[in-house]
Scaffold this active site. Structure first.
Site, PDB file in Angstrom:
ATOM      1  N   CYS A 132      -0.837   3.698  -6.674  1.00  0.00           N
ATOM      2  CA  CYS A 132      -1.688   3.106  -5.631  1.00  0.00           C
ATOM      3  C   CYS A 132      -1.933   1.677  -6.078  1.00  0.00           C
ATOM      4  O   CYS A 132      -2.197   1.437  -7.266  1.00  0.00           O
ATOM      5  CB  CYS A 132      -3.005   3.870  -5.537  1.00  0.00           C
ATOM      6  SG  CYS A 132      -4.291   3.009  -4.586  1.00  0.00           S
ATOM      7  N   THR A 146       0.041   4.301   0.306  1.00  0.00           N
ATOM      8  CA  THR A 146      -0.417   5.268   1.315  1.00  0.00           C
ATOM      9  C   THR A 146       0.120   4.894   2.695  1.00  0.00           C
ATOM     10  O   THR A 146       0.643   5.747   3.423  1.00  0.00           O
ATOM     11  CB  THR A 146      -1.961   5.295   1.328  1.00  0.00           C
ATOM     12  OG1 THR A 146      -2.411   5.450  -0.019  1.00  0.00           O
ATOM     13  CG2 THR A 146      -2.483   6.424   2.168  1.00  0.00           C
ATOM     14  N   CYS A 185       0.865  -1.180   0.000  1.00  0.00           N
ATOM     15  CA  CYS A 185       0.000   0.000   0.000  1.00  0.00           C
ATOM     16  C   CYS A 185       0.904   1.233   0.000  1.00  0.00           C
ATOM     17  O   CYS A 185       1.689   1.419   0.942  1.00  0.00           O
ATOM     18  CB  CYS A 185      -0.864  -0.035   1.257  1.00  0.00           C
ATOM     19  SG  CYS A 185      -1.909   1.408   1.485  1.00  0.00           S
TER      20      CYS A 185
HETATM   21  N1  DGL Z   1      -3.986   0.656  -2.043  1.00  0.00           N
HETATM   22  C1  DGL Z   1      -3.557   1.777  -1.324  1.00  0.00           C
HETATM   23  C2  DGL Z   1      -2.353   2.465  -1.927  1.00  0.00           C
HETATM   24  O1  DGL Z   1      -1.557   1.813  -2.560  1.00  0.00           O
HETATM   25  C3  DGL Z   1      -4.479   2.709  -0.653  1.00  0.00           C
HETATM   26  C4  DGL Z   1      -5.853   2.887  -1.104  1.00  0.00           C
HETATM   27  C5  DGL Z   1      -6.707   3.543  -0.061  1.00  0.00           C
HETATM   28  O2  DGL Z   1      -7.066   2.851   0.886  1.00  0.00           O
HETATM   29  O3  DGL Z   1      -6.986   4.733  -0.200  1.00  0.00           O
HETATM   30  O4  DGL Z   1      -2.153   3.643  -1.768  1.00  0.00           O
END
Ligand code: DGL
Length: 256
Positions: free
Chosen positions: A184, A75, A73
């Site tokens: 993301c 984020t 992830c």
């Molecule tokens: N999949 C996540 C990322 O790579 C985050 C998505 C989310 O929960 O906003 O940033």
């Protein structure tokens, strides 16, 4: 040698795009995938909140015997990776960040698009990467508004999703980008619709999945953590949401 599982964590379905790379490249490695689900999307949560969710998730994976953690992830990596490495110093933790470096190195038009969550694009980590590799390149940063929600609803192929993708991607491509970074882990699930919006125009779409897989492989070697040859891998899916969500995680992982 170590037959324990690798733990992979994301806010929801997105990290399954990384899970797939590991599943294909490392068939002897067991994997436990934790898709939070209950607190998704992370993109607009505070850094503090994401940090505490990330610690809780890593604790859960370690309690299940994981030998290595992949924070699949962008984020959570931006908000929490330093904190996670300080909190769990004995375990290798791999993070993810948008593939800005290869995109800025490979662009010929001098225009690169990066789509990611609001939290990722504002993070210190991202801004530092941009300052390092983005010099002389026009980097257009956009939030993939509604993208995560569309993937969580399994609505990748709906006309509404095509519309929200078009709204974000079209302005980037119209400005001459020849590289589009999916920053993301949810966004690779929208690759087909993104490619449809781009059409015949010459734009390379890049994500971080393969690079992360390579990093995991090299750390398995470095820490002598590879599973034994011939080990029969097992795949487990867990979540802070309900059983139905876990079932959907499993289905999405093995879809196609
Ligand atoms: N999949 C996540 C990322 O790579 C985050 C998505 C989310 O929960 O906003 O940033």
């Amino acid at each position: 040698m170590n037959n324990n599982p690798i733990g992979v964590y994301d806010s929801g379905f997105g990290g399954l795009s990384v899970w797939r790379e590991l599943y294909r490249a490392l068939p002897e490695e067991s994997i436990i995938y934790l898709g939070d689900g209950k607190n998704c999307p992370y993109g607009s949560l505070s850094e503090e909140k994401i940090r505490s969710l990330a610690v809780k998730s890593v604790e859960e994976l370690l309690a299940r015997g994981c030998k290595m953690i992949v924070v699949a992830c962008n984020t959570a990596t931006a908000a929490a990776i330093k904190h996670l490495r300080a909190t769990f110093p004995d375990i290798p933790i791999v993070g993810l960040e948008p593939a800005v470096k290869p995109a800025c190195q490979r662009t010929r038009s001098g225009v690169v698009g990066v789509i990611a969550t609001e939290r990722s694009l504002k993070s210190e980590k991202f801004l530092a990467t941009l300052a390092k590799y983005g010099q002389g390149v026009n980097v257009i940063k956009s939030v993939g508004q509604g993208f995560v929600e569309a993937v969580e609803r399994n609505a990748e192929n709906s006309p509404q999703t095509e519309e929200i993708v078009r709204e974000v991607v079209e302005p980037i491509v119209s400005q001459g980008a020849d590289m589009l970074v999916l920053g993301c882990t949810h966004y690779p699930f929208l690759r087909d619709v993104i490619a449809k919006v781009i059409g015949e125009r010459n734009v390379e779409i890049i994500d971080s999945g393969e690079a992360v897989e390579k990093r995991v492989e090299s750390l398995l070697e470095e820490y002598d953590l590879r599973a034994e040859q011939g080990h029969r891998a097992e795949y487990e899916f867990v979540s802070f949401a309900d059983g139905d969500y876990v079932q959907r995680l499993r289905c999405k992982a093995f879809a196609e």
